[in-house]
Design a protein around this motif. Structure first.
Motif, PDB file in Angstrom:
ATOM      1  N   LEU A  18       6.175   6.570  -2.056  1.00 14.46           N
ATOM      2  CA  LEU A  18       6.113   5.110  -2.010  1.00 14.46           C
ATOM      3  C   LEU A  18       5.010   4.650  -1.060  1.00 14.46           C
ATOM      4  CD1 LEU A  18       7.246   2.343  -2.781  1.00 14.46           C
ATOM      5  CD2 LEU A  18       8.884   2.594  -0.899  1.00 14.46           C
ATOM      6  N   LEU A  19       4.929   5.287   0.104  1.00 18.20           N
ATOM      7  CA  LEU A  19       3.891   4.933   1.076  1.00 18.20           C
ATOM      8  C   LEU A  19       2.491   5.146   0.503  1.00 18.20           C
ATOM      9  CD1 LEU A  19       3.144   4.027   3.940  1.00 18.20           C
ATOM     10  CD2 LEU A  19       3.367   6.422   4.654  1.00 18.20           C
ATOM     11  N   VAL A  22       1.798   2.246  -1.843  1.00 19.01           N
ATOM     12  CA  VAL A  22       1.597   0.994  -1.092  1.00 19.01           C
ATOM     13  C   VAL A  22       0.227   1.004  -0.419  1.00 19.01           C
ATOM     14  CG1 VAL A  22       2.389  -0.320   0.919  1.00 19.01           C
ATOM     15  CG2 VAL A  22       4.036   0.482  -0.781  1.00 19.01           C
ATOM     16  N   LEU A  23      -0.137   2.129   0.199  1.00 16.78           N
ATOM     17  CA  LEU A  23      -1.443   2.212   0.860  1.00 16.78           C
ATOM     18  C   LEU A  23      -2.587   2.109  -0.141  1.00 16.78           C
ATOM     19  CD1 LEU A  23      -0.752   5.018   3.487  1.00 16.78           C
ATOM     20  CD2 LEU A  23      -1.105   2.580   3.940  1.00 16.78           C
ATOM     21  N   LEU A  24      -2.427   2.720  -1.300  1.00 18.58           N
ATOM     22  CA  LEU A  24      -3.470   2.641  -2.321  1.00 18.58           C
ATOM     23  C   LEU A  24      -3.636   1.211  -2.824  1.00 18.58           C
ATOM     24  CD1 LEU A  24      -5.536   4.193  -3.970  1.00 18.58           C
ATOM     25  CD2 LEU A  24      -3.739   4.676  -5.631  1.00 18.58           C
ATOM     26  N   GLY A  25      -2.526   0.545  -3.100  1.00 17.09           N
ATOM     27  CA  GLY A  25      -2.594  -0.853  -3.521  1.00 17.09           C
ATOM     28  C   GLY A  25      -3.162  -1.740  -2.434  1.00 17.09           C
ATOM     29  N   GLY A  26      -2.779  -1.465  -1.187  1.00 20.59           N
ATOM     30  CA  GLY A  26      -3.317  -2.221  -0.064  1.00 20.59           C
ATOM     31  C   GLY A  26      -4.807  -2.014   0.107  1.00 20.59           C
ATOM     32  N   GLU A  27      -5.265  -0.804  -0.127  1.00 18.29           N
ATOM     33  CA  GLU A  27      -6.696  -0.509  -0.011  1.00 18.29           C
ATOM     34  C   GLU A  27      -7.499  -1.331  -1.019  1.00 18.29           C
ATOM     35  OE1 GLU A  27      -9.998   1.407   1.693  1.00 18.29           O
ATOM     36  OE2 GLU A  27      -7.964   1.041   2.364  1.00 18.29           O
ATOM     37  N   ALA A  72      -7.667   2.902   4.824  1.00 21.37           N
ATOM     38  CA  ALA A  72      -8.285   4.070   4.186  1.00 21.37           C
ATOM     39  C   ALA A  72      -8.001   5.337   4.988  1.00 21.37           C
ATOM     40  CB  ALA A  72      -9.791   3.855   4.035  1.00 21.37           C
ATOM     41  N   TRP A  73      -8.121   5.246   6.309  1.00 17.38           N
ATOM     42  CA  TRP A  73      -7.842   6.418   7.146  1.00 17.38           C
ATOM     43  C   TRP A  73      -6.377   6.819   7.063  1.00 17.38           C
ATOM     44  CZ3 TRP A  73     -10.844  10.017   8.771  1.00 17.38           C
ATOM     45  CH2 TRP A  73     -12.187   9.740   9.002  1.00 17.38           C
ATOM     46  N   LEU A  74      -5.479   5.853   7.090  1.00 16.33           N
ATOM     47  CA  LEU A  74      -4.057   6.158   6.987  1.00 16.33           C
ATOM     48  C   LEU A  74      -3.736   6.777   5.631  1.00 16.33           C
ATOM     49  CD1 LEU A  74      -1.302   6.072   8.338  1.00 16.33           C
ATOM     50  CD2 LEU A  74      -1.054   3.723   7.512  1.00 16.33           C
ATOM     51  N   TRP A  77      -4.818  10.437   5.720  1.00 20.92           N
ATOM     52  CA  TRP A  77      -3.919  11.298   6.499  1.00 20.92           C
ATOM     53  C   TRP A  77      -2.590  11.515   5.790  1.00 20.92           C
ATOM     54  CZ3 TRP A  77      -5.487  14.664   9.751  1.00 20.92           C
ATOM     55  CH2 TRP A  77      -6.656  14.453  10.459  1.00 20.92           C
ATOM     56  N   VAL A  78      -2.049  10.486   5.172  1.00 21.83           N
ATOM     57  CA  VAL A  78      -0.787  10.642   4.442  1.00 21.83           C
ATOM     58  C   VAL A  78      -1.001  11.551   3.230  1.00 21.83           C
ATOM     59  CG1 VAL A  78       1.011   9.433   3.129  1.00 21.83           C
ATOM     60  CG2 VAL A  78       0.181   8.476   5.276  1.00 21.83           C
ATOM     61  N   ALA A  79      -2.140  11.419   2.548  1.00 20.04           N
ATOM     62  CA  ALA A  79      -2.441  12.293   1.406  1.00 20.04           C
ATOM     63  C   ALA A  79      -2.593  13.746   1.857  1.00 20.04           C
ATOM     64  CB  ALA A  79      -3.700  11.816   0.690  1.00 20.04           C
ATOM     65  N   LEU A  80      -3.229  13.966   2.999  1.00 15.95           N
ATOM     66  CA  LEU A  80      -3.353  15.334   3.529  1.00 15.95           C
ATOM     67  C   LEU A  80      -1.991  15.903   3.904  1.00 15.95           C
ATOM     68  CD1 LEU A  80      -6.596  15.041   5.684  1.00 15.95           C
ATOM     69  CD2 LEU A  80      -6.292  16.321   3.552  1.00 15.95           C
ATOM     70  N   PHE A  81      -1.138  15.072   4.517  1.00 17.17           N
ATOM     71  CA  PHE A  81       0.227  15.505   4.828  1.00 17.17           C
ATOM     72  C   PHE A  81       0.963  15.875   3.546  1.00 17.17           C
ATOM     73  CE2 PHE A  81       4.704  14.234   5.004  1.00 17.17           C
ATOM     74  CZ  PHE A  81       5.161  15.103   5.979  1.00 17.17           C
ATOM     75  N   HIS A  82       0.805  15.063   2.530  1.00 21.76           N
ATOM     76  CA  HIS A  82       1.458  15.304   1.244  1.00 21.76           C
ATOM     77  C   HIS A  82       0.977  16.625   0.634  1.00 21.76           C
ATOM     78  CE1 HIS A  82       2.035  14.578  -3.166  1.00 21.76           C
ATOM     79  NE2 HIS A  82       3.200  14.127  -2.734  1.00 21.76           N
ATOM     80  N   ALA A  83      -0.315  16.858   0.658  1.00 19.68           N
ATOM     81  CA  ALA A  83      -0.859  18.115   0.140  1.00 19.68           C
ATOM     82  C   ALA A  83      -0.361  19.296   0.970  1.00 19.68           C
ATOM     83  CB  ALA A  83      -2.382  18.070   0.137  1.00 19.68           C
ATOM     84  N   GLY A  84      -0.340  19.121   2.283  1.00 17.28           N
ATOM     85  CA  GLY A  84       0.158  20.184   3.155  1.00 17.28           C
ATOM     86  C   GLY A  84       1.620  20.500   2.877  1.00 17.28           C
TER      87      GLY A  84
END
Length: 103
Positions: A18-19, A22-27, A72-74, A77-84
């Protein structure tokens, strides 16, 4: 009636997904607002999308630009966490979570 058991891990996974949305739409929205706050149109596939309002003060443009930047930075980082987390499931848990993500 039986309801499926929802673990903490399931709640975290759904929250991260969900985050990300939301971040993608916000971007996207913040990018449009940053561009429109200068009174210039947004170019989408070569088609100009004019601002629905007049140019705003410079401080407003700076505000939207900074929000766009930090969002964009957030998102990164969330995408990297997700991949990790996906690789954690692949390499350590071996619970087929990673395989479920593949087409």
């Amino acid at each position: 009636i039986r309801f499926p058991v929802v673990s903490v891990q399931d709640r975290i996974a759904r929250g991260v997904h969900l985050l990300l949305y939301v971040l993608l739409g916000g971007e996207i929205a913040l990018g449009y607002m940053a561009r429109w706050s200068t009174g210039h149109p947004v170019m989408a596939f070569g088609v100009p999308i004019n601002a629905p309002f007049a140019a705003m003060p410079h401080a407003t443009h700076v505000f939207f630009s900074r929000l766009h930047h930090w969002d964009a930075w957030l998102l990164l980082w969330v995408a990297l966490f997700h991949a990790g987390a996906g690789f954690y499931h692949l390499l350590f848990c071996r619970d087929r979570v990673f395989q479920r993500m593949l087409p």
